[in-house]
Every structure is written in structure tokens, then in C-alpha cells.
Design a protein around this motif. Sequence first.
Motif, short mmCIF file in Angstrom:
data_model
loop_
_atom_site.label_atom_id
_atom_site.label_comp_id
_atom_site.label_asym_id
_atom_site.label_seq_id
_atom_site.Cartn_x
_atom_site.Cartn_y
_atom_site.Cartn_z
N SER A 9 0.83 -1.20 0.00
CA SER A 9 0.00 0.00 0.00
C SER A 9 0.87 1.26 0.00
O SER A 9 2.00 1.25 0.51
N LEU A 10 0.31 2.31 -0.56
CA LEU A 10 0.89 3.64 -0.49
C LEU A 10 -0.25 4.64 -0.36
O LEU A 10 -1.37 4.38 -0.83
N ARG A 11 0.04 5.77 0.25
CA ARG A 11 -0.93 6.87 0.27
C ARG A 11 -0.28 8.09 -0.35
O ARG A 11 0.72 8.61 0.15
N LEU A 12 -0.87 8.53 -1.45
CA LEU A 12 -0.39 9.73 -2.12
C LEU A 12 -1.13 10.95 -1.56
O LEU A 12 -2.32 10.87 -1.23
N SER A 13 -0.42 12.05 -1.46
CA SER A 13 -1.01 13.31 -1.02
C SER A 13 -0.87 14.35 -2.11
O SER A 13 0.14 14.38 -2.82
N CYS A 14 -1.86 15.20 -2.22
CA CYS A 14 -1.83 16.33 -3.14
C CYS A 14 -2.15 17.57 -2.31
O CYS A 14 -3.32 17.80 -1.96
N VAL A 62 -5.75 16.53 -0.85
CA VAL A 62 -6.47 15.37 -1.36
C VAL A 62 -5.54 14.17 -1.27
O VAL A 62 -4.34 14.28 -1.57
N TYR A 63 -6.10 13.05 -0.87
CA TYR A 63 -5.33 11.83 -0.70
C TYR A 63 -5.79 10.75 -1.66
O TYR A 63 -6.97 10.71 -2.05
N LEU A 64 -4.89 9.87 -2.02
CA LEU A 64 -5.23 8.68 -2.78
C LEU A 64 -4.61 7.49 -2.04
O LEU A 64 -3.39 7.30 -2.08
N GLN A 65 -5.46 6.75 -1.35
CA GLN A 65 -5.00 5.55 -0.65
C GLN A 65 -5.01 4.40 -1.65
O GLN A 65 -6.05 4.11 -2.25
N MET A 66 -3.87 3.79 -1.83
CA MET A 66 -3.72 2.73 -2.82
C MET A 66 -3.35 1.44 -2.10
O MET A 66 -2.28 1.35 -1.49
N ASN A 67 -4.24 0.48 -2.16
CA ASN A 67 -4.02 -0.82 -1.52
C ASN A 67 -3.91 -1.92 -2.57
O ASN A 67 -4.30 -1.73 -3.73
#
Length: 124
Positions: free
Chosen positions: A17-22, A79-84
Amino acid sequence: QLQLVESGGGLVQPGGSLRLSCAASGIALDYYSIGWFRQAPGKELEGVSCIGLSGSDTNYVDAVKGRFTISRDITENTVYLQMNTLKPEDTAVYYCAAAPIRLCTFSAPQYDKWGQGTQVTVSS
């Protein structure tokens, strides 16, 4: 001055998993729809997920449904994008972009503000 800054990318093993932030500055996110796009080497830019300016309208490309979750924190203007359950085919440079429209879209030309991108690599 308007600026979008992505962070959170990196190298992760398949299934991870990663969490991207904008993080946005110079704009208030509740006046914009925000989209996450990605571009893999040799491939076209692809819309991945987006969130409308109300925060209640979200969309996902079929390839990431059930694995990615978009969200936003108005107080943090981020804004976040949680990627699992990441897969090798998720490897790409991920960009966030802002569009002054109510409902979000995967039409890249509608977004007039873009971040610099963050690399996501999924590999064992």
C-alpha cells in the motif's frame, strides 16, 4: 500563487500500500474538482480517480475500483489517494490536477492546474 504538490510515492512490493497526497496552496479545494492521473512509460495519460468540489462525488477507473480510495481534508487543503493491493501494472508517475468544475471528470484537458508528479513503482 497556485501550486499542487504531490508526495507519497515510492517503491513497494506487489500487494503493498501507499498513500499519495496532493497538497494545494493558492486555491481552496472546495472550489475545485481534483483528479489523480497516471502515466506509465510508453503509455498515455490515464485518469485514475477524481473527487468533485462537493467532496461527495467520486469516480474510479475500473482497474483500481475496490483498491484505491480518494478523499480530501478541507482543513489541510489536501487530497489523498489511498492505494491498496498494489499491482505491477500500477507502476507510473502519478499526477494530481485541479479543475474549476462541479463534477469531476477523467477528461485531462478540463484540468488547468497540475502538480509535478510522484513516481510509484510496484515491484518485487
